[in-house]
Design a protein around this motif. Structure first.
Motif, mmCIF file in Angstrom:
data_model
loop_
_atom_site.group_PDB
_atom_site.id
_atom_site.type_symbol
_atom_site.label_atom_id
_atom_site.label_comp_id
_atom_site.label_asym_id
_atom_site.label_seq_id
_atom_site.Cartn_x
_atom_site.Cartn_y
_atom_site.Cartn_z
ATOM 1 N N ARG A 257 107.974 42.067 34.102
ATOM 2 C CA ARG A 257 109.167 41.461 33.489
ATOM 3 C C ARG A 257 110.012 40.804 34.585
ATOM 4 O O ARG A 257 109.843 41.078 35.779
ATOM 5 C CB ARG A 257 110.012 42.535 32.810
ATOM 6 N N ALA A 258 110.957 40.007 34.160
ATOM 7 C CA ALA A 258 111.862 39.333 35.099
ATOM 8 C C ALA A 258 112.636 40.336 35.944
ATOM 9 O O ALA A 258 112.841 40.116 37.149
ATOM 10 C CB ALA A 258 112.815 38.412 34.343
ATOM 11 N N ASP A 259 113.034 41.454 35.347
ATOM 12 C CA ASP A 259 113.849 42.423 36.094
ATOM 13 C C ASP A 259 113.042 43.237 37.107
ATOM 14 O O ASP A 259 113.614 44.034 37.846
ATOM 15 C CB ASP A 259 114.625 43.342 35.148
ATOM 16 N N HIS A 260 111.746 43.022 37.209
ATOM 17 C CA HIS A 260 110.930 43.672 38.245
ATOM 18 C C HIS A 260 110.984 42.910 39.575
ATOM 19 O O HIS A 260 110.481 43.401 40.586
ATOM 20 C CB HIS A 260 109.463 43.761 37.815
ATOM 21 N N LEU B 93 105.465 34.854 35.218
ATOM 22 C CA LEU B 93 105.920 35.231 33.883
ATOM 23 C C LEU B 93 105.577 34.147 32.861
ATOM 24 O O LEU B 93 105.210 34.457 31.723
ATOM 25 C CB LEU B 93 107.418 35.525 33.892
ATOM 26 N N GLU C 224 103.716 49.270 33.565
ATOM 27 C CA GLU C 224 104.632 48.420 32.811
ATOM 28 C C GLU C 224 104.189 46.968 32.929
ATOM 29 O O GLU C 224 103.804 46.517 33.999
ATOM 30 C CB GLU C 224 106.063 48.540 33.352
ATOM 31 N N ARG C 225 104.274 46.254 31.830
ATOM 32 C CA ARG C 225 103.991 44.821 31.845
ATOM 33 C C ARG C 225 105.080 44.153 32.685
ATOM 34 O O ARG C 225 106.259 44.501 32.595
ATOM 35 C CB ARG C 225 104.002 44.293 30.421
ATOM 36 N N GLN D 207 101.956 34.473 32.081
ATOM 37 C CA GLN D 207 101.770 35.634 31.212
ATOM 38 C C GLN D 207 102.171 35.299 29.773
ATOM 39 O O GLN D 207 101.451 35.628 28.823
ATOM 40 C CB GLN D 207 102.580 36.817 31.744
ATOM 41 N N ASP D 208 103.296 34.628 29.620
ATOM 42 C CA ASP D 208 103.753 34.237 28.279
ATOM 43 C C ASP D 208 102.743 33.311 27.588
ATOM 44 O O ASP D 208 102.597 33.347 26.368
ATOM 45 C CB ASP D 208 105.118 33.552 28.349
ATOM 46 N N ARG E 167 108.822 33.674 38.554
ATOM 47 C CA ARG E 167 109.064 32.960 37.289
ATOM 48 C C ARG E 167 107.786 32.288 36.788
ATOM 49 O O ARG E 167 107.490 32.305 35.593
ATOM 50 C CB ARG E 167 110.194 31.943 37.454
ATOM 51 N N HIS F 154 100.989 43.590 35.678
ATOM 52 C CA HIS F 154 101.561 44.924 35.488
ATOM 53 C C HIS F 154 102.064 45.472 36.810
ATOM 54 O O HIS F 154 101.519 45.148 37.870
ATOM 55 C CB HIS F 154 100.500 45.887 34.959
#
Length: 163
Positions: A8-11, A49, A5-6, A52-53, A46, A60
């Motif tokens: 994400r904040a919820d990881h 992320l 999975e890429r 990454q953005d 943060r 991942h």
């Protein structure tokens, strides 16, 4: 069975727990991240992320069939069609082909979704498992390296069908 999975904040919570749980295990083969990494984890997550953005990196996580985070595979320093590969597989998942499968999948993504043409990787000489994963996935030795001040090897892999 595992799923890539890429990041994400919820990881964040699961990733922090994964790093804490495996800190001693990882320190046997790679330089320790240090206490500050764990204290500043939320702001660091943060920042990753945001990188990454911006397309500077591709992070991942690996999740098993029960939803547990068992590893991470990253492509960092994306520049001019190339990136550096890094990965960590937790102790409970080690030795079961997880790293090889995860690296294979990230190499596929690198050449297709991320449109990269080459990857590099570095590992220490005393990490035969990591060296085997890279060799199995088409990486070849291109020189020496000194990750964390330890003797190591630099690898490269050209990606086919990109750009």
């Amino acid at each position: 069975m595992m799923r890539l999975e890429r990041l994400r904040a919820d990881h964040a919570d699961a990733l922090l727990e994964f790093e804490r749980e495996n800190r001693g295990y990882f320190a046997r083969s790679v330089p320790d991240r240090g206490d500050a990494y764990f204290v500043e984890f939320a702001s660091r997550h943060r920042a990753l992320l945001a990188e990454q953005d911006a397309g500077l990196c591709h992070f991942h996580v690996l999740v098993d069939d029960r939803g547990n985070l068992i590893g991470r595979v990253n492509l960092v320093d994306v520049e001019e069609g190339a990136a550096e590969l890094g990965y960590r597989i937790g102790e409970r998942a080690a030795g079961r082909g997880v790293a090889s499968a995860a690296v294979e999948e990230v190499c596929r993504l690198a050449g297709t979704a991320y449109r990269l043409s080459a990857l590099t990787a570095v590992t220490t000489l005393d990490n035969p498992a990591s060296r085997a994963v890279l060799a199995r996935n088409g990486f070849t030795v291109v020189g020496s390296a000194g990750p964390g001040g330890r003797p190591g090897v630099r690898y490269e892999r050209r990606l086919v069908g990109t750009r």
